[in-house]
Design an enzyme around this catalytic site. Structure first.
Site: not given
Lengths: 590, 590
Positions: A162-163, A292, A296, A498
């Site tokens: 993707g990116g 992930e 596909g 986080y």
């Protein structure tokens, strides 16, 4: 930026909605720089954050500034010779145009890795063994189908891309015995259909965040998904990794937004219906979400969208200590008055955030001093104070009401408002944090993150245990550890934690140091009953803990789906399939 | 029950929370009667609803009352000889106690079917070919593991059984070539652990609704899941079928409440962690949710729970027409002021609801007349009026606010309040509707339901098309059709449509008539882009439409999981696996 006058000011003082949407780079499908985060013409400007480097030097015990400026030379970066499967290449050229297929050196480098520490460290050392042999750019679902069919027929590895912003190692080639292609989705970027009445939109999976929001904004709609990677990640990537945006408290995680999707597999298209909820057996949307790239390529999705809020307000608050901040957030959840975003920093992350502020005017510096005096008078011990950023959105009435209710709760837990300054500062820089890592890497400092989620009753034990484990992991190489944490993405039953960590590199031991720290954090999550990741995916970096997280029978279920839909194992092989030696492989991989 | 004085009264007038929780039958694990709905000592009392039978006779064009009262004789009900696998039987007796294993005639009948039309029709005709050979009652997860291992080793079919309330055909044996056991979970009924701080509870899967709520109420908590089958269904059944409760608008569908679960498969235990959200690859919770017993037995789940609301108010409203009611509900969704339940009846369902009311006092009859006059004066055409039942809950302040906001919206769409009477009436009888079917079956009338969900923009087209298809389907046998529909379970993007239908039976053609009507509704859902079921599962009754709903690749994904976790195909075989002749098999099955 911090003003003593502003404690709990009015909701009128709004910041611009989605200020960062304007692309600095006009090309909606531009790649990031190959050696770091962001477009090539964008970088971290130290003078825009004058307090940052002095802060970093202090907390990491760095002396002097004698770093050798490095030149990243693309030409000297060595790639393996591309494996060329002539039959496959001929097939590709039979249905794609030449601008859709490339073996260009830079393109291969750009698709070699994501943006994790390991990825950037290797590229900066001239290593790119993970580079694909070919990069293809489908422009339609039909292209994707034909590419996958050709790949299946010719035993070619396909890695959906993707990116390329993933930091868990989701796009790195793990299989070197056959030709591998990177299938880059960024040219499939259209919003195909908006059903304003139902608040759904059918969207091609390769669209980037800002492009998507611009297209939706034309109809006064928003998806409401703003991950830290927003500028450089795609809808398909979000779905394939179970991403979460900053405003997930209001809009949910990406999996909560998927109404239907289409995923091209080597065996045909898995397609679901645009219905809000169903009882049609096992929910196959959830077979595709989080897959992930192993089953596909998600070609499009119908997403739940929203009217754009009339206003958005971001405010900063200071709590006396982390525990009080957590209690306050939890109280908001209990009272069902959740802001659209809460981000509560622990004391160390608070210090980092304050050091990251833009340069102060003489006035605001003076005001800051007054504010500090005020805080001390209120009983704050500054090194323990915790910054909470909170966003509210809606129409004027609902935003004001929400702000009033939340502030009343915060106040009961001893918070002091910092007004709109801290909020403005956050909005202006919210997508800039990943640039820090490049700046620090240039200075031989490793930074990385690990994030997880847990139930409320376990938040503090998990926090304490993980900070302690991380510091011990870093201290193994006898360098000064820096660790910080923020709470975000809250749910009725719990929240995400986080963790950010950093340390000086020891020449020749950089990877070992990283593995030691990363392993400490991840093992702590699992030991404490938390999950391997809340929104960064499994990839390579969290694979060793998958079986402990979802149980070995859970892994077998995932393997079974993989075998069923991709019998040739061509889709992103090696992922979501921990071997018995997963951990050793992880330690070895470099 | 309808009072003209009460339009939009105050929120103070609360009804008792969960009035129906008190079991009429003191045994928390009692079976329903084998020939119908509800416990053996409970039945539909015509005199408690004096308007109902005259109404039914009128709308179904039934003349006279000369129905032969039938005796359901368990002894003359023929069962196939039980297939006895001696090795398996010996194994079972080695780890279970004798009260956990039975081949008793009645027990086999009770486990032969669920409570769908086909099920009851067959049982009432003395047919129970679907009966298992043995019924086992595990009392611990260890029992379940040992039973499944023994079954796998001896090639025994295992059909998980909760309350047996399913009406889609989920518990019927479909495989006659080997011994089949029904694995009845009702003795695993403990709430194992409540984490009040995190609002989660770890619960054994065999617990029934009232029992579960009683255990949670002891800690002032509730799951908030109240399906129509609440009295007779279990947590495990809800999860395995993706159930929805009446208050799903507030609490979500069951899949939204699952934090973690444990499912015993023939290959071991799939177990997930108690975390609010994760990014650990494919979400294997969703592999288990909706699996309809085909992969294993859900032994326990950690569920999101809630503090019990301080108050609950149910109110009735009348809208001039269905469209206005739908618009009003949608407007509540858009304004984010959703009640905990909305149930909007179309005109026919409204007439049924009004006919179902308890006997009226002379006063309320008179008041009803006044109210009707009032409605006509307000421009209502009574046969088009639509009853909307709406529940509000929370503390006094939030409930009052919610009620005020929702009523303001309803009023804008022309609604008239019916006060608390209609709400009380609904609360008092909300779990009684399934009894109507038995009463009508006794009178040679078939009734059944089909429900689905769709996006807002498709609600009215789907409604009109399905009503029309259903009526045409019923009219094929030239009997007077009755159809009704209600909207419930609303989401931001759409809602559920629940269709009810009825008609006189033609002797000898009863099954054909049912199939014709049921098929018309289901095919209409699929043709209109909706789903085969919103909360009743696939089972046998919706299996022919599965591949069209989730695509053939989606079915292959489900098959792959099945093959991976249950290679011997012992778990509830035949379900979720449509054969190419699925439709023909469905028509044949009887």
């Amino acid at each position: 930026m911090i003003s003593s006058q502003s404690a709990f000011g009015s909701a009128r003082d709004t910041t611009e909605i989605a200020t960062s949407l304007t692309m600095k780079n006009s090309d909606q499908t531009a790649h990031m720089k190959w050696w770091g985060w962001g477009h090539e013409d964008v970088q971290f400007e130290s003078r825009a954050h004058p307090g940052f480097w002095p802060f970093a030097k202090q907390v990491l015990a760095i002396e002097g500034d004698d770093f050798v400026p490095r030149e990243w030379n693309l030409e000297t970066l060595k790639l393996p010779e591309p494996q060329v499967n002539e039959r496959f290449a001929a097939k590709l050229h039979s249905f794609l145009q030449s601008h859709q297929i490339t073996r260009d050196h830079k393109e291969r480098v750009l698709h070699a890795y994501g943006k994790g520490f390991r990825d950037l460290f290797r590229l900066r050392r001239g290593l790119a063994a993970g580079a694909p042999d070919v990069v293809v750019y489908p422009e339609s679902e039909r292209d994707v189908c034909l590419i996958l069919r050709a790949a299946a027929e010719n035993d070619i590895t396909v890695i959906p891309f993707g990116g390329g912003s993933n930091i868990a190692g989701c796009v790195e080639r793990m299989d070197f015995n056959r030709t591998a292609i990177s299938l880059d989705m960024r040219r499939m970027r259209r919003v195909l259909e908006v059903d304003a009445q139902s608040c759904t939109a059918r969207i091609e999976a390769g669209v980037f965040g800002p492009d998507l929001e611009q297209q939706l904004a034309a109809q006064d709609m928003t998806l409401g998904h703003f991950p830290d990677s927003f500028l450089h990640s795609t809808l398909g990537g979000w779905i394939a990794t179970r991403s979460a945006g900053m405003q997930s408290d209001r809009y949910g995680k990406i999996e909560d937004m998927v109404i239907a999707l289409r995923m091209v597999t080597p065996d045909g298209i898995l397609a679901t219906r645009s219905v809000p909820k169903s009882s049609n057996g096992i929910d196959v949307n959830h077979v595709c979400i989080g897959s992930e790239g192993t089953l596909g390529v998600i070609s499009e999705a119908t997403m739940r969208i929203h009217r754009r809020p009339e206003m958005r307000v971001v405010r900063g608050y200071l709590f006396r200590e982390f525990e009080a901040g957590i209690e306050a957030v939890h109280e908001c959840v209990r009272r069902e008055c959740m802001p659209s975003m809460v981000r509560l920093n622990d004391p160390d992350k608070t210090a980092l955030s304050l050091a990251f502020r833009p340069p102060a005017s003489r006035f605001s510096e003076a005001a800051g001093k007054v504010f500090k005096t005020y805080l001390r008078a209120k009983g704050f011990v500054l090194p323990q104070a915790c910054l909470m950023l909170t966003a509210f959105e809606g129409n004027e009435r609902s935003t004001t009401r929400q702000l009033r209710e939340v502030q009343a709760i915060y106040r009961r837990y001893g918070a002091v408002g910092m007004g709109s300054g801290a909020g403005h500062s956050f909005e202006a820089t919210k997508y800039d944090f990943p640039h820090i890592r490049d700046f620090l890497l240039d200075r031989d400092v490793t930074t990385d993150v690990s994030e997880t989620s847990t139930v409320w009753s376990n938040i503090l034990p998990l926090y304490r245990q993980t900070i302690s484990a991380l510091r011990a992991g870093i201290l193994e190489s006898k360098v000064q550890p820096w660790t910080g944490c923020h709470v975000s993405h809250t749910y009725q039953t719990g929240a995400s934690l986080y963790f950010t960590f950093g340390f000086r590199q020891q020449t020749g031991r950089e990877m070992e140091q990283y593995l030691c720290a990363k392993r400490a954090a991840q093992q702590s999550f699992i030991d404490c009953g938390a999950t391997l990741s809340h929104h960064h995916a499994v990839g390579t970096e969290h694979l060793p803990w998958l079986a402990e997280d979802i149980s070995s029978v859970g892994v077998r279920a995932v393997t079974a789906i993989k075998c069923g839909l991709d019998p040739g194992n061509i889709m992103n092989p090696g992922r979501l399939q921990p071997s018995p030696q997963a951990f050793e492989e992880w330690m070895r991989a470099s």
